[in-house]
Design a protein around this motif. Structure first.
Motif, PDB file in Angstrom:
ATOM      1  N   MET A 146       0.834  -1.196   0.000  1.00  0.00           N
ATOM      2  CA  MET A 146       0.000   0.000   0.000  1.00  0.00           C
ATOM      3  C   MET A 146       0.873   1.253   0.000  1.00  0.00           C
ATOM      4  O   MET A 146       1.932   1.273   0.617  1.00  0.00           O
ATOM      5  N   LEU A 147       0.382   2.274  -0.699  1.00  0.00           N
ATOM      6  CA  LEU A 147       1.032   3.585  -0.712  1.00  0.00           C
ATOM      7  C   LEU A 147       0.035   4.623  -0.218  1.00  0.00           C
ATOM      8  O   LEU A 147      -1.069   4.735  -0.760  1.00  0.00           O
ATOM      9  N   PHE A 148       0.431   5.377   0.816  1.00  0.00           N
ATOM     10  CA  PHE A 148      -0.380   6.484   1.328  1.00  0.00           C
ATOM     11  C   PHE A 148       0.255   7.793   0.878  1.00  0.00           C
ATOM     12  O   PHE A 148       1.463   8.010   1.066  1.00  0.00           O
ATOM     13  N   VAL A 149      -0.533   8.672   0.294  1.00  0.00           N
ATOM     14  CA  VAL A 149      -0.076   9.993  -0.127  1.00  0.00           C
ATOM     15  C   VAL A 149      -1.023  11.011   0.510  1.00  0.00           C
ATOM     16  O   VAL A 149      -2.239  10.940   0.308  1.00  0.00           O
ATOM     17  N   GLY A 150      -0.466  11.946   1.286  1.00  0.00           N
ATOM     18  CA  GLY A 150      -1.369  12.879   1.929  1.00  0.00           C
ATOM     19  C   GLY A 150      -0.670  13.926   2.759  1.00  0.00           C
ATOM     20  O   GLY A 150       0.546  14.144   2.634  1.00  0.00           O
ATOM     21  N   ASP A 151      -1.438  14.566   3.627  1.00  0.00           N
ATOM     22  CA  ASP A 151      -0.956  15.691   4.418  1.00  0.00           C
ATOM     23  C   ASP A 151      -0.701  15.269   5.867  1.00  0.00           C
ATOM     24  O   ASP A 151      -0.393  14.112   6.138  1.00  0.00           O
ATOM     25  N   SER A 152      -0.850  16.213   6.798  1.00  0.00           N
ATOM     26  CA  SER A 152      -0.536  15.941   8.195  1.00  0.00           C
ATOM     27  C   SER A 152      -1.439  14.872   8.804  1.00  0.00           C
ATOM     28  O   SER A 152      -1.024  14.145   9.723  1.00  0.00           O
ATOM     29  N   ILE A 153      -2.656  14.747   8.314  1.00  0.00           N
ATOM     30  CA  ILE A 153      -3.566  13.742   8.851  1.00  0.00           C
ATOM     31  C   ILE A 153      -3.051  12.354   8.490  1.00  0.00           C
ATOM     32  O   ILE A 153      -3.064  11.431   9.306  1.00  0.00           O
TER      33      ILE A 153
END
Length: 321
Positions: A146-153
């Motif tokens: 899995m790859l997560f791409v995002g901000d501070s959350i």
């Protein structure tokens, strides 16, 4: 028995690159290009891109003792047989010695040991790790990537335990080898995309709440959202790609772009235009300030628990199809 660099590299998860330096082993979740691109926009973004969010050492061993020394980083967390056992706040003391055992102190023939690296500050640097002489060391086997791409959350801000963020909870639930490119303050911008040496089965993209305050018009926001998502869609064409529109937040007034609802709609529209799977963030965390560490934006451990629980339900529906 001191583990070699190659042994440590073999049991590392969440890093797309490791580097042996004078002060120890450095782990990276982003490429040099990504780190430089974020740093060009803001030096703090560059520092967060260079952090060790989502990185862990994950292995099976018959050793009865574990000793590790770090040269940088705070708030390491240890799991034994999938259960959180201790958080190490290593501000002054840089070496930790652990007796491996079950939750009641009983010795076992073998353990799964997971050492979670810091999600914030400068990231963790491992100086050394030692096990009993002659002990076995076997990397854990995963079911999915899995790859997560995002901000501070996605990076896990406001979580008392870094490993209780929604991304970590989802990772453990699916027994996933996961790379977490969550970066506090990040937003949709195609300049910060890069090819990484990782081929995920599932990609989760969660931007939007920072974009709401950064971009001045819907048109500007839409252009960067479309361009960034197109790069992700093309790069990971063989993966299932989920785009999470922003979760509930307070302080939604006074933004020049327009309304928060309008921002969220653009994320959904651009995801669906590329045939990506949209998940509505409003279905993930209750709009109750008590579930947020700052009462308006970043979920706390309770909020992350609900975020993960609700997201897992939706992911399982799609992944079983």
């Amino acid at each position: 028995m001191k583990l070699t660099y190659e042994q440590i590299k073999e049991i590392t998860t969440g890093a797309i690159r490791t580097e042996q330096c004078e002060d120890g082993i450095h782990f990276y979740k982003c490429t040099d290009k990504q780190i430089a691109a974020w740093a060009e926009k803001n030096k703090d973004l560059g520092k967060r891109a260079a952090g060790t969010t989502g990185v862990s050492l994950d292995f099976h061993t018959n050793s009865q003792n574990l000793t590790f020394t770090v040269s940088r980083g705070n708030k390491f967390e240890l799991y034994i047989n999938n259960l959180l056992r201790k958080q190490f706040l290593m501000k002054d003391e840089k070496t930790a010695c652990v007796d491996l055992c079950d939750a009641l102190g009983h010795k076992l023939d073998e353990y799964r040991v997971t050492l979670v690296f810091p999600s914030h500050d400068e990231g963790g640097v491992l100086a050394s790790m030692e096990l009993d002489d002659g002990a076995s060391v076997k990397p854990h086997t995963y079911d999915i990537k899995m790859l997560f791409v995002g901000d501070s959350i996605t990076q896990g801000w406001a979580s008392k335990y870094d490993s209780l963020s929604y991304a970590w909870r989802v990772t453990r639930h699916f027994n996933a080898f996961a790379v977490n490119q969550g970066i506090g303050g990040a937003y949709f911008h195609e300049d910060c995309f890069d090819h990484i040496d990782f081929n995920p089965d599932v990609v989760l993209v969660a931007y939007g709440t920072n974009d709401f305050g950064k971009y001045k018009t819907y048109e500007e926001f839409r252009a960067h959202t479309a361009a960034h998502l197109k790069l992700i869609a093309d790069e990971y064409a063989d993966a299932k790609i989920f785009v999470l529109s922003p979760i509930w937040r307070d302080k939604r007034e006074g933004k020049s772009m327009g309304t928060f609802e309008g921002c969220r709609a653009i994320v959904e529209q651009e995801a669906e235009a590329l045939d990506l799977i949209h998940i509505d963030g409003l279905d993930l965390v209750p709009p109750i300030p008590e579930f947020f560490g700052d009462a308006y934006l970043h979920p706390n451990d309770e909020g992350f628990s609900l975020y993960a629980e609700n997201l897992i339900i939706q992911l399982e529906n799609y992944l079983k199809a």
